[in-house]
Design a protein around this motif. Structure first.
Motif, PDB file in Angstrom:
ATOM      1  N   GLN A  46       0.866  -1.171   0.000  1.00  0.00           N
ATOM      2  CA  GLN A  46       0.000   0.000   0.000  1.00  0.00           C
ATOM      3  C   GLN A  46       0.906   1.224   0.000  1.00  0.00           C
ATOM      4  O   GLN A  46       1.529   1.564   1.004  1.00  0.00           O
ATOM      5  N   ALA A  47       0.981   1.870  -1.167  1.00  0.00           N
ATOM      6  CA  ALA A  47       1.912   2.993  -1.320  1.00  0.00           C
ATOM      7  C   ALA A  47       1.423   3.920  -2.413  1.00  0.00           C
ATOM      8  O   ALA A  47       0.814   3.480  -3.394  1.00  0.00           O
ATOM      9  N   GLN A  48       1.709   5.193  -2.225  1.00  0.00           N
ATOM     10  CA  GLN A  48       1.321   6.197  -3.206  1.00  0.00           C
ATOM     11  C   GLN A  48       2.305   6.198  -4.373  1.00  0.00           C
ATOM     12  O   GLN A  48       3.429   5.708  -4.271  1.00  0.00           O
ATOM     13  N   THR A  49       1.877   6.798  -5.486  1.00  0.00           N
ATOM     14  CA  THR A  49       2.796   7.059  -6.583  1.00  0.00           C
ATOM     15  C   THR A  49       3.863   8.030  -6.099  1.00  0.00           C
ATOM     16  O   THR A  49       3.580   8.954  -5.342  1.00  0.00           O
ATOM     17  N   GLY A  50       5.097   7.817  -6.541  1.00  0.00           N
ATOM     18  CA  GLY A  50       6.166   8.710  -6.121  1.00  0.00           C
ATOM     19  C   GLY A  50       6.993   8.163  -4.977  1.00  0.00           C
ATOM     20  O   GLY A  50       7.938   8.805  -4.526  1.00  0.00           O
ATOM     21  N   THR A  51       6.652   6.956  -4.492  1.00  0.00           N
ATOM     22  CA  THR A  51       7.396   6.353  -3.379  1.00  0.00           C
ATOM     23  C   THR A  51       8.461   5.370  -3.862  1.00  0.00           C
ATOM     24  O   THR A  51       9.176   4.799  -3.047  1.00  0.00           O
ATOM     25  N   GLY A  52       8.549   5.163  -5.180  1.00  0.00           N
ATOM     26  CA  GLY A  52       9.561   4.257  -5.710  1.00  0.00           C
ATOM     27  C   GLY A  52       9.087   2.831  -5.860  1.00  0.00           C
ATOM     28  O   GLY A  52       9.888   1.896  -5.895  1.00  0.00           O
ATOM     29  N   ALA A 154      -3.795  -1.067  -8.219  1.00  0.00           N
ATOM     30  CA  ALA A 154      -4.982  -1.925  -8.223  1.00  0.00           C
ATOM     31  C   ALA A 154      -6.258  -1.134  -7.979  1.00  0.00           C
ATOM     32  O   ALA A 154      -7.314  -1.458  -8.551  1.00  0.00           O
ATOM     33  N   ASP A 155      -6.188  -0.087  -7.140  1.00  0.00           N
ATOM     34  CA  ASP A 155      -7.391   0.699  -6.885  1.00  0.00           C
ATOM     35  C   ASP A 155      -7.875   1.418  -8.133  1.00  0.00           C
ATOM     36  O   ASP A 155      -9.078   1.590  -8.351  1.00  0.00           O
ATOM     37  N   THR A 179       2.898 -13.414  -6.933  1.00  0.00           N
ATOM     38  CA  THR A 179       1.943 -12.353  -7.255  1.00  0.00           C
ATOM     39  C   THR A 179       2.132 -11.165  -6.316  1.00  0.00           C
ATOM     40  O   THR A 179       2.281 -11.343  -5.104  1.00  0.00           O
ATOM     41  N   THR A 180       2.106  -9.987  -6.900  1.00  0.00           N
ATOM     42  CA  THR A 180       2.288  -8.749  -6.133  1.00  0.00           C
ATOM     43  C   THR A 180       1.215  -7.745  -6.520  1.00  0.00           C
ATOM     44  O   THR A 180       0.960  -7.522  -7.708  1.00  0.00           O
ATOM     45  N   PHE A 181       0.588  -7.156  -5.524  1.00  0.00           N
ATOM     46  CA  PHE A 181      -0.391  -6.082  -5.741  1.00  0.00           C
ATOM     47  C   PHE A 181       0.154  -4.797  -5.118  1.00  0.00           C
ATOM     48  O   PHE A 181       0.623  -4.797  -3.980  1.00  0.00           O
ATOM     49  N   PHE A 182       0.051  -3.699  -5.862  1.00  0.00           N
ATOM     50  CA  PHE A 182       0.337  -2.384  -5.301  1.00  0.00           C
ATOM     51  C   PHE A 182      -0.892  -1.511  -5.455  1.00  0.00           C
ATOM     52  O   PHE A 182      -1.521  -1.497  -6.518  1.00  0.00           O
ATOM     53  N   SER A 183      -1.249  -0.800  -4.392  1.00  0.00           N
ATOM     54  CA  SER A 183      -2.458   0.020  -4.421  1.00  0.00           C
ATOM     55  C   SER A 183      -2.301   1.163  -3.424  1.00  0.00           C
ATOM     56  O   SER A 183      -1.711   0.991  -2.354  1.00  0.00           O
ATOM     57  N   ALA A 184      -2.826   2.345  -3.786  1.00  0.00           N
ATOM     58  CA  ALA A 184      -2.763   3.480  -2.859  1.00  0.00           C
ATOM     59  C   ALA A 184      -3.745   3.306  -1.707  1.00  0.00           C
ATOM     60  O   ALA A 184      -3.510   3.750  -0.592  1.00  0.00           O
ATOM     61  N   ARG A 453      -7.765  31.881   1.123  1.00  0.00           N
ATOM     62  CA  ARG A 453      -7.387  30.509   0.835  1.00  0.00           C
ATOM     63  C   ARG A 453      -7.332  29.718   2.125  1.00  0.00           C
ATOM     64  O   ARG A 453      -6.994  30.244   3.180  1.00  0.00           O
ATOM     65  N   VAL A 454      -7.639  28.448   2.004  1.00  0.00           N
ATOM     66  CA  VAL A 454      -7.491  27.548   3.145  1.00  0.00           C
ATOM     67  C   VAL A 454      -6.367  26.594   2.818  1.00  0.00           C
ATOM     68  O   VAL A 454      -6.436  25.862   1.837  1.00  0.00           O
ATOM     69  N   ARG A 455      -5.314  26.660   3.612  1.00  0.00           N
ATOM     70  CA  ARG A 455      -4.176  25.771   3.370  1.00  0.00           C
ATOM     71  C   ARG A 455      -4.393  24.489   4.143  1.00  0.00           C
ATOM     72  O   ARG A 455      -4.764  24.499   5.303  1.00  0.00           O
ATOM     73  N   THR A 456      -4.120  23.399   3.475  1.00  0.00           N
ATOM     74  CA  THR A 456      -4.320  22.106   4.137  1.00  0.00           C
ATOM     75  C   THR A 456      -3.247  21.150   3.685  1.00  0.00           C
ATOM     76  O   THR A 456      -2.517  21.421   2.730  1.00  0.00           O
ATOM     77  N   SER A 457      -3.124  20.068   4.362  1.00  0.00           N
ATOM     78  CA  SER A 457      -2.217  19.002   3.950  1.00  0.00           C
ATOM     79  C   SER A 457      -3.052  17.821   3.512  1.00  0.00           C
ATOM     80  O   SER A 457      -3.836  17.304   4.276  1.00  0.00           O
ATOM     81  N   VAL A 458      -2.870  17.423   2.256  1.00  0.00           N
ATOM     82  CA  VAL A 458      -3.642  16.302   1.694  1.00  0.00           C
ATOM     83  C   VAL A 458      -2.656  15.345   1.067  1.00  0.00           C
ATOM     84  O   VAL A 458      -1.802  15.747   0.298  1.00  0.00           O
ATOM     85  N   SER A 459      -2.780  14.097   1.381  1.00  0.00           N
ATOM     86  CA  SER A 459      -1.884  13.104   0.788  1.00  0.00           C
ATOM     87  C   SER A 459      -2.186  12.941  -0.667  1.00  0.00           C
ATOM     88  O   SER A 459      -3.318  12.732  -1.060  1.00  0.00           O
ATOM     89  N   SER A 460      -1.153  13.009  -1.528  1.00  0.00           N
ATOM     90  CA  SER A 460      -1.318  12.779  -2.958  1.00  0.00           C
ATOM     91  C   SER A 460      -1.554  11.308  -3.187  1.00  0.00           C
ATOM     92  O   SER A 460      -0.683  10.495  -2.937  1.00  0.00           O
ATOM     93  N   GLU A 461      -2.706  10.960  -3.724  1.00  0.00           N
ATOM     94  CA  GLU A 461      -3.007   9.538  -3.900  1.00  0.00           C
ATOM     95  C   GLU A 461      -2.322   8.966  -5.122  1.00  0.00           C
ATOM     96  O   GLU A 461      -2.109   7.782  -5.240  1.00  0.00           O
TER      97      GLU A 461
END
Length: 462
Positions: A46-52, A154-155, A179-184, A453-461
């Protein structure tokens, strides 16, 4: 203690090649997944794009395949053509063994060429589910020697309706395989697939890096009653002036119409949707990445193939149907610790959707009015002043001094400068602002309101 690629079990030759490419230390997903994959275990990551994660599954595959055997030994499934091309290219860079052949297959590309490449022999196939299943059904893609299957993102497969195709492919693969699955995210449907097709898998979960939180300025604009969204978007774009932007719309027709309207207004913009051929998509992506086109109007599904570094703005011309999609969309900007801006246009009927979004992101997003003519003109003058400062220290200015000297015989220097500024300013004003029939003050009774503006922190999926 910092881990090295040597400590993960990779061969010396592989490590030397990675070091020559500039890879000195593994990312967290690579450090956790590679040893398990090299030992033969099934893995759920379970990992986002950009994590390698591409290297996390590609390096063990390259270690374990037999380059002397010209049959398909590894199959990587991706949800989009663009991702398939990216993964295929990445795998090629991870090896300097000329015997290893990687084939990327997807719809929109001549199937005869893909069949010819398969017949000549390849060890690794990267492809989209539809084309992979097509080649399997034709008998041109054979999996009898397959040792590895990777399901990347996979998601996204689930969101795009590919899960049934994926199940058919997995059912045709040899039972004795890795078998390997990767999904955010781990949707219940994904977990069901894991239970059905993986054997005692190791689960590896990687959170978004804490050192570089995604910082996104969220702005919500209320479209005035009686206005079209296109009319409302023009002053917003003039005020924001995005360096690069993805503008999300609901349908292909809307993408084509909005693109035409923005192009007519003089903006650098193009459309990206399912009606484009693969060649057109690839050409547009290249132009977008090279900043030859500043903005792209796209539908959700088509945009899943767009991965652009340093995207400054995401614009929700139409709000998405789900709050998860909202987070997915805006997470495309503000990456790697940089700030980004997410703009949403809403009508009064969209307030319920907005409340759902606010609940999901745990932020109150204040609704602001469309920028007024006075705000936009002030912004234009700021830009013009900055351009003048640049010109004053440039070399070309000297060639215009004789003209100023000649005019100074009849006019004051201040008046000459002001006249030149007026001409330059008139040239930069957008066409819709020159029209007396389209007053942006109508939305706010002529009273400028500051854009909050409202600044927030959102995880890039993705």
């Amino acid at each position: 203690m910092t881990l090295s690629f040597n400590s993960l079990g990779l061969s010396e030759a592989r490590v030397r090649h990675l070091e020559a490419m500039g890879f000195s230390a593994p990312t967290e997903i690579q450090a956790q997944a590679i040893p398990h994959l090299l030992s033969g275990r099934d893995v759920v990551g379970q990992a986002q794009t950009g994590t390698g994660k591409t290297a996390a599954f590609a390096l063990p595959i390259l270690e374990r395949i037999d380059p002397k055997l010209p049959t398909v030994q590894a199959l990587i499934l991706t949800p989009t053509r663009e991702l398939a091309m990216q993964v295929g290219q990445a795998i090629r860079t991870f090896t300097d063994d000329k015997r290893v052949r990687v084939l990327t297959i997807y719809g929109g590309q001549a199937i005869d060429q893909q069949i010819s490449r398969l017949q000549r022999g390849v060890q690794i196939v990267v492809g989209t589910p539809g084309r992979v299943l097509d080649l399997l059904n034709r008998g041109d893609l054979k999996l009898n020697q397959l040792s590895w299957i990777v399901l990347d993102e996979a998601d996204e497969m689930l969101n795009m309706g590919f899960i049934q195709d994926v199940e058919k492919i997995l059912n045709q693969a040899p039972i004795e395989r890795q078998t390997t699955f990767f999904s955010a995210t781990m949707d219940p449907s994904i977990r069901k697939l894991v239970t059905k097709f993986l054997r005692s898998p190791i689960t590896v979960t990687i959170d978004q890096p804490k050192a570089a939180p995604t910082r996104i300025n969220q702005v919500v604009y209320m479209v005035p009653r009686g206005w079209t969204k296109a009319r409302a978007l023009l002053p917003i774009l003039e005020l924001e002036d995005p360096e690069s932007a993805l503008i999300f719309v609901r349908t292909r027709k809307a993408a084509a119409e909005l693109t035409s309207q923005l192009q007519a207004a003089g903006h650098s913009v193009d459309e990206y949707h399912g009606d484009l051929s693969q060649t057109q998509r690839e050409r547009l992506l290249l132009r977008f990445r090279q900043r030859q086109v500043r903005w792209v109007v796209a539908t959700d599904i088509a945009a899943r193939g767009i991965h652009v570094d340093d995207l400054t703005h995401v614009i929700n011309y139409d709000l998405p149907d789900s709050v998860e999609n909202y987070v997915h969309r805006i997470g495309r900007t503000g990456r790697a610790g940089k700030e980004g801006t997410a703009i949403s246009l809403i009508h009064s009927l969209d307030r319920r959707k907005l409340r759902d979004i606010e609940h999901h992101v745990r932020q109150r997003l204040e609704i602001v009015s469309i920028p007024t003519r006075a705000q936009i003109e002030a912004r234009q003058l700021e830009k013009l002043q900055a351009q003048i400062r640049e010109a004053l220290v440039g070399e070309r200015m000297a060639s215009f001094l004789p003209i100023v000297a000649e005019l100074a015989e009849d006019y004051e220097p201040h008046a000459i400068a002001a006249a030149a500024l007026q001409m330059a300013y008139d040239q930069t004003r957008p066409a819709w602002m020159r029209s007396s029939s389209d007053h942006v003050e109508d939305a706010t009774d002529g009273k400028p309101k500051p854009v909050k503006r409202v600044r927030t922190s959102v995880s890039s999926e993705k």
